[in-house]
Design an enzyme around this catalytic site. Structure first.
Site, PDB file in Angstrom:
ATOM      1  N   ASP A   1       0.857  -1.190   0.000  1.00  0.00           N
ATOM      2  CA  ASP A   1       0.000   0.000   0.000  1.00  0.00           C
ATOM      3  C   ASP A   1       0.893   1.239   0.000  1.00  0.00           C
ATOM      4  O   ASP A   1       1.957   1.241   0.612  1.00  0.00           O
ATOM      5  CB  ASP A   1      -0.899  -0.007   1.254  1.00  0.00           C
ATOM      6  CG  ASP A   1      -2.169   0.807   1.064  1.00  0.00           C
ATOM      7  OD1 ASP A   1      -2.051   2.030   0.889  1.00  0.00           O
ATOM      8  OD2 ASP A   1      -3.263   0.217   1.096  1.00  0.00           O
TER       9      ASP A   1
ATOM     10  N   ASP B   1       4.118   2.100  -4.095  1.00  0.00           N
ATOM     11  CA  ASP B   1       3.101   2.617  -5.016  1.00  0.00           C
ATOM     12  C   ASP B   1       2.979   1.630  -6.181  1.00  0.00           C
ATOM     13  O   ASP B   1       3.965   1.393  -6.902  1.00  0.00           O
ATOM     14  CB  ASP B   1       3.549   4.004  -5.514  1.00  0.00           C
ATOM     15  CG  ASP B   1       2.475   4.663  -6.370  1.00  0.00           C
ATOM     16  OD1 ASP B   1       1.717   3.940  -7.047  1.00  0.00           O
ATOM     17  OD2 ASP B   1       2.427   5.899  -6.375  1.00  0.00           O
TER      18      ASP B   1
ATOM     19  N   TYR C   1     -12.439   7.247 -12.725  1.00  0.00           N
ATOM     20  CA  TYR C   1     -12.576   6.005 -11.938  1.00  0.00           C
ATOM     21  C   TYR C   1     -13.248   4.927 -12.780  1.00  0.00           C
ATOM     22  O   TYR C   1     -12.733   3.811 -12.905  1.00  0.00           O
ATOM     23  CB  TYR C   1     -13.397   6.313 -10.693  1.00  0.00           C
ATOM     24  CG  TYR C   1     -13.616   5.143  -9.758  1.00  0.00           C
ATOM     25  CD1 TYR C   1     -12.562   4.596  -9.024  1.00  0.00           C
ATOM     26  CD2 TYR C   1     -14.890   4.600  -9.569  1.00  0.00           C
ATOM     27  CE1 TYR C   1     -12.770   3.547  -8.131  1.00  0.00           C
ATOM     28  CE2 TYR C   1     -15.108   3.550  -8.680  1.00  0.00           C
ATOM     29  CZ  TYR C   1     -14.047   3.033  -7.964  1.00  0.00           C
ATOM     30  OH  TYR C   1     -14.265   1.988  -7.076  1.00  0.00           O
TER      31      TYR C   1
HETATM   32  P1  NAD Z   1      -9.760   2.515   0.367  1.00  0.00           P
HETATM   33  O1  NAD Z   1      -9.481   3.873  -0.157  1.00  0.00           O
HETATM   34  O2  NAD Z   1     -10.014   2.356   1.832  1.00  0.00           O
HETATM   35  O3  NAD Z   1      -8.619   1.495  -0.027  1.00  0.00           O
HETATM   36  C1  NAD Z   1      -7.821   1.615  -1.171  1.00  0.00           C
HETATM   37  C2  NAD Z   1      -6.388   1.345  -0.758  1.00  0.00           C
HETATM   38  O4  NAD Z   1      -5.551   1.400  -1.925  1.00  0.00           O
HETATM   39  C3  NAD Z   1      -5.856   2.392   0.216  1.00  0.00           C
HETATM   40  O5  NAD Z   1      -5.233   1.761   1.312  1.00  0.00           O
HETATM   41  C4  NAD Z   1      -4.859   3.197  -0.622  1.00  0.00           C
HETATM   42  O6  NAD Z   1      -3.817   3.774   0.153  1.00  0.00           O
HETATM   43  C5  NAD Z   1      -4.375   2.123  -1.588  1.00  0.00           C
HETATM   44  N1  NAD Z   1      -3.793   2.648  -2.818  1.00  0.00           N
HETATM   45  C6  NAD Z   1      -4.320   3.595  -3.645  1.00  0.00           C
HETATM   46  N2  NAD Z   1      -3.487   3.807  -4.679  1.00  0.00           N
HETATM   47  C7  NAD Z   1      -2.413   2.982  -4.499  1.00  0.00           C
HETATM   48  C8  NAD Z   1      -1.210   2.738  -5.220  1.00  0.00           C
HETATM   49  N3  NAD Z   1      -0.938   3.396  -6.343  1.00  0.00           N
HETATM   50  N4  NAD Z   1      -0.337   1.837  -4.751  1.00  0.00           N
HETATM   51  C9  NAD Z   1      -0.594   1.157  -3.590  1.00  0.00           C
HETATM   52  N5  NAD Z   1      -1.706   1.350  -2.867  1.00  0.00           N
HETATM   53  C10 NAD Z   1      -2.605   2.250  -3.314  1.00  0.00           C
HETATM   54  O7  NAD Z   1     -11.019   1.961  -0.461  1.00  0.00           O
HETATM   55  P2  NAD Z   1     -11.829   0.603  -0.350  1.00  0.00           P
HETATM   56  O8  NAD Z   1     -13.251   0.943  -0.186  1.00  0.00           O
HETATM   57  O9  NAD Z   1     -11.187  -0.320   0.606  1.00  0.00           O
HETATM   58  O10 NAD Z   1     -11.675   0.032  -1.838  1.00  0.00           O
HETATM   59  C11 NAD Z   1     -10.788  -1.021  -2.150  1.00  0.00           C
HETATM   60  C12 NAD Z   1     -11.004  -1.457  -3.586  1.00  0.00           C
HETATM   61  O11 NAD Z   1     -12.342  -1.928  -3.764  1.00  0.00           O
HETATM   62  C13 NAD Z   1     -10.782  -0.356  -4.617  1.00  0.00           C
HETATM   63  O12 NAD Z   1     -10.150  -0.922  -5.738  1.00  0.00           O
HETATM   64  C14 NAD Z   1     -12.191   0.073  -4.975  1.00  0.00           C
HETATM   65  O13 NAD Z   1     -12.263   0.586  -6.282  1.00  0.00           O
HETATM   66  C15 NAD Z   1     -12.949  -1.228  -4.833  1.00  0.00           C
HETATM   67  N6  NAD Z   1     -14.378  -0.978  -4.561  1.00  0.00           N
HETATM   68  C16 NAD Z   1     -14.797  -0.622  -3.300  1.00  0.00           C
HETATM   69  C17 NAD Z   1     -16.144  -0.383  -3.074  1.00  0.00           C
HETATM   70  C18 NAD Z   1     -16.673  -0.040  -1.708  1.00  0.00           C
HETATM   71  O14 NAD Z   1     -17.891   0.156  -1.573  1.00  0.00           O
HETATM   72  N7  NAD Z   1     -15.882   0.036  -0.657  1.00  0.00           N
HETATM   73  C19 NAD Z   1     -17.058  -0.473  -4.138  1.00  0.00           C
HETATM   74  C20 NAD Z   1     -16.586  -0.809  -5.404  1.00  0.00           C
HETATM   75  C21 NAD Z   1     -15.239  -1.077  -5.599  1.00  0.00           C
END
Ligand code: NAD
Ligand code: UDP
Length: 315
Positions: free
Chosen positions: A32, A56, A145
């Protein structure tokens, strides 16, 4: 002992997935860059089988040890995050997904892409089945997105078809639970924060737009079943119980006993009018369906617990 890599593992969903994989007896490598995730989400993990790498995913990553599973969750996910990080969102969906798929290919690991219901855009069919191609505005603010995830799905299928990678695609519908950031802008943590502070709950538009909310542990169960299945086409994972956003605000007021009033603010551009998963495929292929309704899920989110029996989510 199997080893799983979780990109975005310090985020909301990623940290719950790390917990689940460790409980299943896996070694877990969590990658992360802490853009929207925090070390607090994983600080309770004491296992020697857990490794955190601050990295990253848009930069090349090599992992020396064998990998059995790659879960690719790294991406901003809340509208306020991807609107703040538009280019980064496109890069992590494209280069970041190449990078994660490359690792799966090299290690002959199973791969799971965390895609989203946003690939359906503002859907013209209801509920959404996986064979619906969607209605997305590519140049609107949400396009960074939605199109990143649509590209990531195309890329994942290309690695599967051309390179033989064992890929899986989950289309995640709105999911909530403990560890969402109170200021991440999404409806449930925002309403819970406002209710807790006794300030007005800010409903956008007239609140008639709908969403379908899945509790986090149900979602994680679906991800784990999918990556270990033989299914390569996308599968919706979400709770089909559909609510208007006004009903959601009222449910949060009920769950918290808050006296907060509801106020109406401008609807953001391209905000989807409806959203509800058709989970026929998840039921048939994975034997999966959600088990936790909104009232129980909101209570556990408020308490910071993840099980019906009230087991602590941290520590
Ligand atoms: P979140 O923002 O809590 O988690 C995303 C994580 O990815 C974070 O810890 C962030 O620091 C990390 N991250 C972002 N860019 C990065 C990079 N370049 N390199 C390494 N780490 C990176 O969001 P979430 O709700 O836990 O979502 C997780 C995944 O699930 C995402 O891909 C999101 O698109 C997908 N998603 C979530 C939901 C939801 O309702 N929570 C719905 C649809 C899709
Ligand atoms: N929403 C709202 N008030 C808020 C935050 C969100 O009315 O303070 C609405 C938003 O306009 C959308 C729905 O709640 O219609 C869900 O928004 P969220 O950001 O949680 O997720 P989305 O499904 O839009 O990605």
């Amino acid at each position: 002992m199997p080893t799983s890599l979780v990109t975005g593992g310090a985020g909301f969903l990623g940290s719950h997935l790390c917990d689940r994989l460790l409980a299943d007896g896996h070694r877990v490598i969590c990658v992360d860059n802490l853009d929207t995730g925090t070390l607090e989400n994983i600080e309770h993990i004491r296992s020697g089988d857990f490794v955190f790498m601050e990295h990253d995913m848009t930069r090349h990553l090599e992992i020396a040890e064998p990998l059995d599973e790659v879960f690719h969750l790294a991406s901003p996910a809340s509208p306020i995050d991807y609107l703040r990080l538009p280019l980064h969102t496109l890069k992590v969906g494209s280069y970041g997904t190449h990078n994660a798929l490359g690792l799966a290919k090299k290690h002959r690991a199973r791969f799971l892409l965390a895609s989203t219901s946003e690939v359906y855009g503002d859907p013209q069919v209801h509920p959404q089945r996986e064979d619906y191609w969607g209605h997305v505005n590519p140049i609107g603010p949400r396009g960074v997105y939605d199109e990143a995830k649509r590209y990531a799905e195309a890329l994942t299928m290309a690695y599967h078809r051309q390179q033989g990678v064992d890929t899986h695609i989950v289309r995640i519908f709105n999911t909530y639970g403990p560890r969402m950031r109170p200021k991440d802008g999404r409806a449930i943590p925002t309403f819970l924060r406002q209710a807790g502070e006794g300030t007005p709950l800010t409903v956008f538009g007239d609140g008639s737009q709908t969403r379908s909310f899945c509790f986090v542990t149900d979602l994680i169960e679906g991800l784990v079943r999918l990556i270990r299945s033989d299914e390569h086409d996308p599968v919706n994972i979400g709770n089909p119980e559909e609510y208007t956003i006004l009903q959601l605000a009222e449910a949060v007021r009920d769950a918290t006993g808050s006296p907060s009033e509801i106020v109406y603010e401008a609807l953001p551009q391209d905000d989807p009018t409806v959203r509800q998963p058709d989970i026929t495929r998840a039921r048939a292929i994975l034997g999966w369906e959600p088990t936790i309704g909104l009232a129980d899920g909101l209570r556990m989110t408020i308490e910071g617990t993840v099980s019906r029996t009230g087991a602590a989510s941290r520590g």
